[in-house]
Write a protein that holds these residues in place. Structure first.
Motif, PDB file in Angstrom:
ATOM      1  N   ALA A   1       0.840  -1.198   0.000  1.00 50.43           N
ATOM      2  CA  ALA A   1       0.000   0.000   0.000  1.00 50.43           C
ATOM      3  C   ALA A   1       0.876   1.250   0.000  1.00 50.43           C
ATOM      4  CB  ALA A   1      -0.930  -0.008   1.200  1.00 50.43           C
ATOM      5  N   GLU A   2       1.970   1.211   0.740  1.00 57.29           N
ATOM      6  CA  GLU A   2       2.880   2.355   0.798  1.00 57.29           C
ATOM      7  C   GLU A   2       3.461   2.670  -0.581  1.00 57.29           C
ATOM      8  OE1 GLU A   2       7.067   3.765   2.909  1.00 57.29           O
ATOM      9  OE2 GLU A   2       6.229   1.798   3.379  1.00 57.29           O
ATOM     10  N   GLN A   3       3.850   1.650  -1.335  1.00 53.83           N
ATOM     11  CA  GLN A   3       4.417   1.852  -2.660  1.00 53.83           C
ATOM     12  C   GLN A   3       3.379   2.411  -3.638  1.00 53.83           C
ATOM     13  OE1 GLN A   3       5.765  -2.167  -3.171  1.00 53.83           O
ATOM     14  NE2 GLN A   3       7.925  -1.588  -2.870  1.00 53.83           N
ATOM     15  N   ILE A   4       2.148   1.943  -3.526  1.00 52.43           N
ATOM     16  CA  ILE A   4       1.074   2.430  -4.399  1.00 52.43           C
ATOM     17  C   ILE A   4       0.789   3.901  -4.117  1.00 52.43           C
ATOM     18  CG2 ILE A   4      -1.382   2.200  -4.947  1.00 52.43           C
ATOM     19  CD1 ILE A   4      -1.034  -0.837  -4.423  1.00 52.43           C
ATOM     20  N   VAL A   5       0.615   4.247  -2.857  1.00 55.84           N
ATOM     21  CA  VAL A   5       0.332   5.632  -2.479  1.00 55.84           C
ATOM     22  C   VAL A   5       1.502   6.525  -2.855  1.00 55.84           C
ATOM     23  CG1 VAL A   5      -0.058   7.186  -0.529  1.00 55.84           C
ATOM     24  CG2 VAL A   5      -1.292   5.018  -0.661  1.00 55.84           C
ATOM     25  N   SER A   6       2.710   6.068  -2.627  1.00 53.95           N
ATOM     26  CA  SER A   6       3.896   6.840  -2.979  1.00 53.95           C
ATOM     27  C   SER A   6       3.960   7.080  -4.489  1.00 53.95           C
ATOM     28  CB  SER A   6       5.153   6.109  -2.506  1.00 53.95           C
ATOM     29  OG  SER A   6       6.305   6.812  -2.861  1.00 53.95           O
ATOM     30  N   GLY A   7       3.623   6.077  -5.266  1.00 53.00           N
ATOM     31  CA  GLY A   7       3.615   6.227  -6.723  1.00 53.00           C
ATOM     32  C   GLY A   7       2.612   7.253  -7.188  1.00 53.00           C
ATOM     33  N   PHE A   8       1.393   7.195  -6.627  1.00 47.71           N
ATOM     34  CA  PHE A   8       0.371   8.181  -6.978  1.00 47.71           C
ATOM     35  C   PHE A   8       0.793   9.588  -6.575  1.00 47.71           C
ATOM     36  CE2 PHE A   8      -2.915   4.655  -6.842  1.00 47.71           C
ATOM     37  CZ  PHE A   8      -3.135   4.677  -8.204  1.00 47.71           C
ATOM     38  N   LEU A   9       1.357   9.731  -5.392  1.00 49.28           N
ATOM     39  CA  LEU A   9       1.788  11.033  -4.907  1.00 49.28           C
ATOM     40  C   LEU A   9       2.911  11.604  -5.771  1.00 49.28           C
ATOM     41  CD1 LEU A   9       1.417  13.191  -2.753  1.00 49.28           C
ATOM     42  CD2 LEU A   9       3.042  11.956  -1.330  1.00 49.28           C
ATOM     43  N   ASN A  10       3.870  10.787  -6.112  1.00 45.64           N
ATOM     44  CA  ASN A  10       4.977  11.244  -6.963  1.00 45.64           C
ATOM     45  C   ASN A  10       4.480  11.671  -8.339  1.00 45.64           C
ATOM     46  OD1 ASN A  10       6.942  10.882  -5.009  1.00 45.64           O
ATOM     47  ND2 ASN A  10       7.428   8.808  -5.666  1.00 45.64           N
ATOM     48  N   ALA A  11       3.541  10.928  -8.914  1.00 45.29           N
ATOM     49  CA  ALA A  11       2.983  11.285 -10.219  1.00 45.29           C
ATOM     50  C   ALA A  11       2.241  12.616 -10.140  1.00 45.29           C
ATOM     51  CB  ALA A  11       2.061  10.182 -10.711  1.00 45.29           C
ATOM     52  N   HIS A  12       1.488  12.824  -9.072  1.00 41.91           N
ATOM     53  CA  HIS A  12       0.737  14.075  -8.900  1.00 41.91           C
ATOM     54  C   HIS A  12       1.684  15.265  -8.760  1.00 41.91           C
ATOM     55  CE1 HIS A  12      -2.508  16.711  -7.681  1.00 41.91           C
ATOM     56  NE2 HIS A  12      -1.788  17.075  -6.633  1.00 41.91           N
ATOM     57  N   ILE A  13       2.707  15.120  -7.947  1.00 39.72           N
ATOM     58  CA  ILE A  13       3.675  16.204  -7.732  1.00 39.72           C
ATOM     59  C   ILE A  13       4.406  16.519  -9.034  1.00 39.72           C
ATOM     60  CG2 ILE A  13       5.842  16.801  -6.570  1.00 39.72           C
ATOM     61  CD1 ILE A  13       4.724  15.286  -4.108  1.00 39.72           C
ATOM     62  N   SER A  14       4.817  15.503  -9.766  1.00 42.79           N
ATOM     63  CA  SER A  14       5.517  15.693 -11.035  1.00 42.79           C
ATOM     64  C   SER A  14       4.635  16.438 -12.031  1.00 42.79           C
ATOM     65  CB  SER A  14       5.942  14.346 -11.602  1.00 42.79           C
ATOM     66  OG  SER A  14       6.541  14.502 -12.861  1.00 42.79           O
ATOM     67  N   SER A  15       3.375  16.081 -12.092  1.00 43.94           N
ATOM     68  CA  SER A  15       2.436  16.733 -13.000  1.00 43.94           C
ATOM     69  C   SER A  15       2.280  18.207 -12.643  1.00 43.94           C
ATOM     70  CB  SER A  15       1.082  16.043 -12.936  1.00 43.94           C
ATOM     71  OG  SER A  15       0.141  16.699 -13.741  1.00 43.94           O
ATOM     72  N   ASN A  16       2.169  18.520 -11.360  1.00 47.15           N
ATOM     73  CA  ASN A  16       2.046  19.912 -10.924  1.00 47.15           C
ATOM     74  C   ASN A  16       3.294  20.705 -11.275  1.00 47.15           C
ATOM     75  OD1 ASN A  16      -0.516  19.645  -9.914  1.00 47.15           O
ATOM     76  ND2 ASN A  16       0.130  19.367  -7.809  1.00 47.15           N
ATOM     77  N   GLU A  17       4.465  20.110 -11.104  1.00 44.85           N
ATOM     78  CA  GLU A  17       5.712  20.801 -11.430  1.00 44.85           C
ATOM     79  C   GLU A  17       5.786  21.109 -12.921  1.00 44.85           C
ATOM     80  OE1 GLU A  17       8.653  18.107  -9.965  1.00 44.85           O
ATOM     81  OE2 GLU A  17       8.603  18.937  -7.943  1.00 44.85           O
ATOM     82  N   GLU A  18       5.367  20.167 -13.757  1.00 41.87           N
ATOM     83  CA  GLU A  18       5.377  20.390 -15.202  1.00 41.87           C
ATOM     84  C   GLU A  18       4.436  21.523 -15.581  1.00 41.87           C
ATOM     85  OE1 GLU A  18       4.508  16.717 -17.176  1.00 41.87           O
ATOM     86  OE2 GLU A  18       6.253  15.708 -16.316  1.00 41.87           O
ATOM     87  N   THR A  19       3.276  21.586 -14.952  1.00 41.29           N
ATOM     88  CA  THR A  19       2.312  22.646 -15.237  1.00 41.29           C
ATOM     89  C   THR A  19       2.868  24.006 -14.846  1.00 41.29           C
ATOM     90  OG1 THR A  19       0.463  21.137 -14.931  1.00 41.29           O
ATOM     91  CG2 THR A  19      -0.024  23.482 -14.769  1.00 41.29           C
ATOM     92  N   ILE A  20       3.433  24.101 -13.665  1.00 43.28           N
ATOM     93  CA  ILE A  20       3.984  25.373 -13.184  1.00 43.28           C
ATOM     94  C   ILE A  20       5.128  25.824 -14.084  1.00 43.28           C
ATOM     95  CG2 ILE A  20       5.282  26.443 -11.292  1.00 43.28           C
ATOM     96  CD1 ILE A  20       3.582  24.638  -9.384  1.00 43.28           C
ATOM     97  N   PHE A  21       6.044  24.918 -14.410  1.00 43.33           N
ATOM     98  CA  PHE A  21       7.186  25.265 -15.252  1.00 43.33           C
ATOM     99  C   PHE A  21       6.720  25.635 -16.656  1.00 43.33           C
ATOM    100  CE2 PHE A  21      10.978  24.047 -17.820  1.00 43.33           C
ATOM    101  CZ  PHE A  21      11.837  25.009 -17.317  1.00 43.33           C
TER     102      PHE A  21
END
Length: 53
Positions: free
Chosen positions: A4-24
């Motif tokens: 469960a930790e790996q799944i949640v971590s994967g979703f969180l990392n994908a969300h953060i990466s997407s936000n960074e791409e949008t801001i940049f």
């Protein structure tokens, strides 16, 4: 097998990466518009698919 930790971590990392791409991307678009207006007197196009006039 994923925990469960790996799944949640994967979703969180994908969300953060997407936000960074949008801001940049938004920042780069603003920079391009600024340079275009100062150097060429251009502006943001009102036509879909065309970024600068």
């Amino acid at each position: 097998m994923l925990t469960a930790e790996q799944i949640v971590s994967g979703f969180l990392n994908a969300h953060i990466s997407s936000n960074e791409e949008t801001i940049f991307g938004d920042w780069l678009e603003g920079l391009a518009l600024f340079i275009n207006s100062k150097v060429y007197g251009g502006y943001k196009s009102g036509i879909q698919g065309i970024d600068l006039d």
